[in-house]
Enzyme design. Structure first.
Site, PDB file in Angstrom:
ATOM      1  N   ASN A  21      19.290  47.270  37.080  1.00 20.32           N
ATOM      2  CA  ASN A  21      19.325  48.383  36.481  1.00 20.32           C
ATOM      3  C   ASN A  21      17.634  48.310  37.318  1.00 20.32           C
ATOM      4  O   ASN A  21      16.967  48.451  36.689  1.00 20.32           O
ATOM      5  CB  ASN A  21      19.139  49.248  35.403  1.00 20.32           C
ATOM      6  CG  ASN A  21      18.713  50.353  35.421  1.00 20.32           C
ATOM      7  OD1 ASN A  21      18.717  51.002  36.510  1.00 20.32           O
ATOM      8  ND2 ASN A  21      18.612  50.861  34.267  1.00 20.32           N
ATOM      9  N   LYS A  23      15.801  51.436  38.626  1.00 18.37           N
ATOM     10  CA  LYS A  23      16.071  52.490  38.033  1.00 18.37           C
ATOM     11  C   LYS A  23      14.994  52.986  39.320  1.00 18.37           C
ATOM     12  O   LYS A  23      15.983  53.065  40.313  1.00 18.37           O
ATOM     13  CB  LYS A  23      14.327  52.184  36.873  1.00 18.37           C
ATOM     14  CG  LYS A  23      15.014  51.201  35.333  1.00 18.37           C
ATOM     15  CD  LYS A  23      13.792  51.365  34.820  1.00 18.37           C
ATOM     16  CE  LYS A  23      14.725  50.577  33.092  1.00 18.37           C
ATOM     17  NZ  LYS A  23      14.412  50.570  32.203  1.00 18.37           N
ATOM     18  N   HIS A 106      22.108  56.226  29.843  1.00 20.67           N
ATOM     19  CA  HIS A 106      20.910  55.837  29.379  1.00 20.67           C
ATOM     20  C   HIS A 106      19.650  55.897  28.720  1.00 20.67           C
ATOM     21  O   HIS A 106      19.312  57.753  28.936  1.00 20.67           O
ATOM     22  CB  HIS A 106      20.223  54.808  30.972  1.00 20.67           C
ATOM     23  CG  HIS A 106      18.678  53.875  30.721  1.00 20.67           C
ATOM     24  ND1 HIS A 106      17.807  54.453  30.729  1.00 20.67           N
ATOM     25  CD2 HIS A 106      19.217  53.047  31.548  1.00 20.67           C
ATOM     26  CE1 HIS A 106      17.354  53.477  30.491  1.00 20.67           C
ATOM     27  NE2 HIS A 106      18.274  52.164  30.598  1.00 20.67           N
ATOM     28  N   GLU A 108      16.674  57.014  29.427  1.00 21.23           N
ATOM     29  CA  GLU A 108      15.697  57.176  29.910  1.00 21.23           C
ATOM     30  C   GLU A 108      16.177  58.741  30.272  1.00 21.23           C
ATOM     31  O   GLU A 108      15.211  59.547  30.451  1.00 21.23           O
ATOM     32  CB  GLU A 108      15.427  56.351  30.530  1.00 21.23           C
ATOM     33  CG  GLU A 108      14.110  55.485  31.582  1.00 21.23           C
ATOM     34  CD  GLU A 108      13.957  54.367  31.248  1.00 21.23           C
ATOM     35  OE1 GLU A 108      14.627  54.524  32.567  1.00 21.23           O
ATOM     36  OE2 GLU A 108      12.977  53.932  31.038  1.00 21.23           O
ATOM     37  N   GLU A 163      21.367  49.097  23.744  1.00 14.87           N
ATOM     38  CA  GLU A 163      20.021  48.787  24.046  1.00 14.87           C
ATOM     39  C   GLU A 163      18.586  49.446  23.334  1.00 14.87           C
ATOM     40  O   GLU A 163      18.070  50.543  23.007  1.00 14.87           O
ATOM     41  CB  GLU A 163      19.993  50.073  25.773  1.00 14.87           C
ATOM     42  CG  GLU A 163      20.732  49.442  26.394  1.00 14.87           C
ATOM     43  CD  GLU A 163      19.736  49.330  27.917  1.00 14.87           C
ATOM     44  OE1 GLU A 163      19.726  48.329  28.998  1.00 14.87           O
ATOM     45  OE2 GLU A 163      19.518  50.477  28.436  1.00 14.87           O
ATOM     46  N   GLY A 169      11.730  47.503  28.288  1.00 14.90           N
ATOM     47  CA  GLY A 169      10.439  48.043  29.057  1.00 14.90           C
ATOM     48  C   GLY A 169       9.429  47.268  27.825  1.00 14.90           C
ATOM     49  O   GLY A 169       8.337  47.672  28.862  1.00 14.90           O
ATOM     50  N   SER A 201      14.765  44.257  27.623  1.00 13.78           N
ATOM     51  CA  SER A 201      13.158  43.520  28.361  1.00 13.78           C
ATOM     52  C   SER A 201      14.014  42.081  27.714  1.00 13.78           C
ATOM     53  O   SER A 201      13.549  40.449  27.264  1.00 13.78           O
ATOM     54  CB  SER A 201      12.374  42.949  26.861  1.00 13.78           C
ATOM     55  OG  SER A 201      11.355  44.222  27.026  1.00 13.78           O
TER      56      SER A 201
HETATM   57  P1  PGA Z   1      14.315  45.897  30.917  1.00 10.73           P
HETATM   58  O1  PGA Z   1      15.107  47.626  30.768  1.00 10.73           O
HETATM   59  O2  PGA Z   1      14.969  45.330  30.684  1.00 10.73           O
HETATM   60  O3  PGA Z   1      12.743  46.529  31.606  1.00 10.73           O
HETATM   61  O4  PGA Z   1      13.262  46.414  29.261  1.00 10.73           O
HETATM   62  C1  PGA Z   1      15.922  47.746  30.649  1.00 10.73           C
HETATM   63  C2  PGA Z   1      17.227  49.691  31.150  1.00 10.73           C
HETATM   64  O5  PGA Z   1      15.882  50.178  30.955  1.00 10.73           O
HETATM   65  O6  PGA Z   1      17.788  49.798  31.128  1.00 10.73           O
END
Ligand code: PGA
Length: 242
Positions: A21, A23, A106, A108, A163, A169, A201
């Site tokens: 991903n 982003k 997601h 976000e 998640e 993140g 992460s």
């Molecule tokens: P991350 O993000 O691996 O940076 O924690 C995962 C995600 O948001 O899908």
């Protein structure tokens, strides 16, 4: 080799999905193509893991011609097929651009675009109708609402991604033990074996544990999918334990 094999009394998926991903990265198409090419080269000897790149919408067309051992996914879609919906992108458009997967719900998007379970439910249905495989992100069981649970029970093309918010993140990944507990809970609620990915992460050190120890069907990788060497190591480490 068959993709699903029996291990003891449970079936394990022999083709884990590793979803990158990206982003809102990188800043331009040149950077996206470079990243894509290096990843494609780096995973050319990978036999079992399936790698899916989810770039921003605007790079999908530029990367479509570069497929081979990589697959394409989108980071979101709208629930209508066409019409007066300024700024939106339909599942059919994504399908026509070569996408096979789409991330939906997601955290976000739930946070910044205020996406609700109802909106997410509609997006899932629209994506399935366009023959995309939705990857539904959740961080708790209540997000598998009634309607969604029913779709999850009957749809084989719907994938879940667990998640946990605290892990996204932050560099503080969920332990494989805790993640496995949640995975088992999800399976119990849905009442059948479905593909569940872990995200939050993920890095090259912890990646294989979620597959081997916690029995996830794959990983959703954010930050670490932007570093070529690190991402290739994640894919290699997962491929090795299967
Ligand atoms: P991350 O993000 O691996 O940076 O924690 C995962 C995600 O948001 O899908």
């Amino acid at each position: 080799m068959s993709k699903i094999e029996k291990l003891g009394n449970r079936f394990i998926d022999m083709q884990p999905l590793i979803v990158a991903n990206w982003k809102m990265n990188p800043k331009n198409l040149v950077g996206a193509k470079k990243l894509f090419d290096l990843m494609k080269k780096g995973i050319k000897d990978i036999k079992k893991a399936e790698t899916i790149i989810c770039p921003p919408f605007v790079y999908l067309l530029g990367l479509k011609s570069k497929l081979l051992n990589l697959k394409l996914g989108a980071q979101d879609c709208f629930w209508e097929e066409k019409g007066a919906f300024t700024g939106e992108v339909s599942p059919t458009m994504l399908k026509n651009l070569g996408c096979q997967y789409v991330i939906i719900g997601h955290s976000e998007r739930r946070k910044y675009q205020k996406e609700t379970n109802e909106m997410i439910n509609k997006k899932i249905k629209a994506a399935l109708k366009a023959r995309l495989k939705p990857i539904l992100c959740i961080d708790n069981i209540s997000q598998i609402k009634k309607g969604l649970k029913e779709i999850l029970q009957k749809e084989k093309n719907l994938i879940l991604a667990y998640e946990p918010l605290f892990a996204i993140g932050t560099g503080m990944a969920c332990t494989p033990e805790k993640a496995k507990e949640m995975k088992n809970k999800i399976q119990r609620v849905i009442g059948k074996d479905i593909k569940v990915l872990y995200g939050g992460s993920v890095d090259s050190k912890n990646a294989a544990n979620y597959i081997k120890q916690a029995t996830f069907s794959g990983l959703l990788v954010g930050g670490a999918s932007l570093g070529v060497k690190e991402f290739i190591k994640i894919v290699e480490n997962v491929d090795r334990v299967i």
